[in-house]
Enzyme design. Structure first.
Site, short mmCIF file in Angstrom:
data_model
loop_
_atom_site.label_atom_id
_atom_site.label_comp_id
_atom_site.label_asym_id
_atom_site.label_seq_id
_atom_site.Cartn_x
_atom_site.Cartn_y
_atom_site.Cartn_z
N LEU A 104 10.94 45.54 -26.30
CA LEU A 104 10.70 45.41 -27.73
C LEU A 104 10.89 46.74 -28.44
O LEU A 104 11.51 46.82 -29.50
CB LEU A 104 9.28 44.87 -27.96
N ALA A 105 10.38 47.81 -27.83
CA ALA A 105 10.50 49.14 -28.43
C ALA A 105 11.95 49.61 -28.47
O ALA A 105 12.41 50.16 -29.47
CB ALA A 105 9.64 50.13 -27.66
N TYR A 133 17.62 58.31 -31.86
CA TYR A 133 16.29 58.36 -31.25
C TYR A 133 15.38 59.28 -32.05
O TYR A 133 14.16 59.13 -32.04
CB TYR A 133 16.41 58.82 -29.79
N LYS A 191 8.63 62.46 -27.31
CA LYS A 191 8.72 62.40 -25.84
C LYS A 191 8.74 63.80 -25.24
O LYS A 191 8.19 64.03 -24.15
CB LYS A 191 9.97 61.63 -25.43
#
Length: 256
Positions: free
Chosen positions: A195-196, A156, A163
């Site tokens: 999609l992400a 990630y 985030k």
């Protein structure tokens, strides 16, 4: 009477039928909200097709990296909504694919800037422009985050940093905008097939892990995030601001 009767919502991030933003749009519309979607040029066809499924929904072009386009989008939304705005949904995030494939220590300056600009700063930029439209009657601003902001989730990478910045921005915006009765919250959703998310390797395996470990012993659905956004956008959540709400079947409370 519907929860959002007469309310006006501007939604950033609708891309296709799997988008969390689309699930949020459906939930808001089901309770009477009038909607406006923004779109990137390359996604216009898909966004218009989805907008057509909710009568009265308008679409506006906007690249969130452009201050000029943000100015234009909020001005046009203000015109559509008669000068006011009740609900802002921020469902925008992006990092260059290479930044998610390579080790985090190899994160480039350009990739770091892009991820933070699109995924976190855009919330601040949107809030700045939403305030003049919301300050008379108050409003709700909701974004989307992920628990990788708090725990290491391999691959990630820089998106996790973005985030974390988004969540911190949520708290500061909540503090500053509270005097205008504008609430700012973020939803930390469990892994979904969007999609992400498909840009992060190992998603399928992690979804299986969540289904085994989470207290509810299952994964979540887009509609459950949509309904949480509906709650946060409604008067039912009138005393909730600055929060990160987990919608992940309880996975975040587990030690594994």
């Amino acid at each position: 009477m519907p929860l959002l009767e007469g309310k006006k919502a501007l939604i950033f991030g609708v891309a296709n039928h799997r988008s969390i933003a689309w699930a949020i749009a459906q939930s808001l519309a089901s309770e009477g909200a009038q909607l406006v979607f923004t779109y990137q040029e390359r996604m216009e066809k898909y966004v218009r097709e989805l907008a057509a499924k909710i009568p009265g929904t308008e679409v506006i072009p906007c690249d969130v990296q452009s201050d000029e386009e943000l100015d234009s989008a909020f001005a046009k939304a203000g015109e559509v909504f008669g000068g006011s705005l009740d609900i802002l949904i921020h469902a925008v995030a992006f990092a260059p694919p290479s930044e998610l494939e390579n080790p985090f220590v190899q994160t480039t300056r350009e990739g770091f800037h892009t991820a933070l600009d699109i995924s976190a700063y855009s919330l601040v930029a949107m809030a700045k422009r939403a305030v003049p439209l919301m300050q008379q009657n108050g409003g709700s601003i909701t974004s989307l985050t992920y628990m990788a902001s708090q725990r290491v989730m391999p691959k990630y990478n820089v998106m996790a940093v973005a985030k974390a910045a988004l969540e911190c921005s949520t708290r500061y915006l909540a503090y500053e905008l509270g005097e205008h009765n504008i609430r700012v919250n973020t939803i930390s959703a469990g892994p979904l097939n969007t999609l992400a998310a498909r840009g992060v390797s190992g998603l399928t395996g992690f979804r299986n892990h969540v289904a085994e470990i989470a207290p509810l012993r299952r994964n979540i659905e887009q509609s459950e995030v949509g309904d949480t956004a509906l709650f946060l956008s409604s008067n039912l959540a009138r005393a909730i601001t600055g929060e990160t709400l987990y919608v992940d079947a309880g996975y975040n409370v587990m030690g594994a």
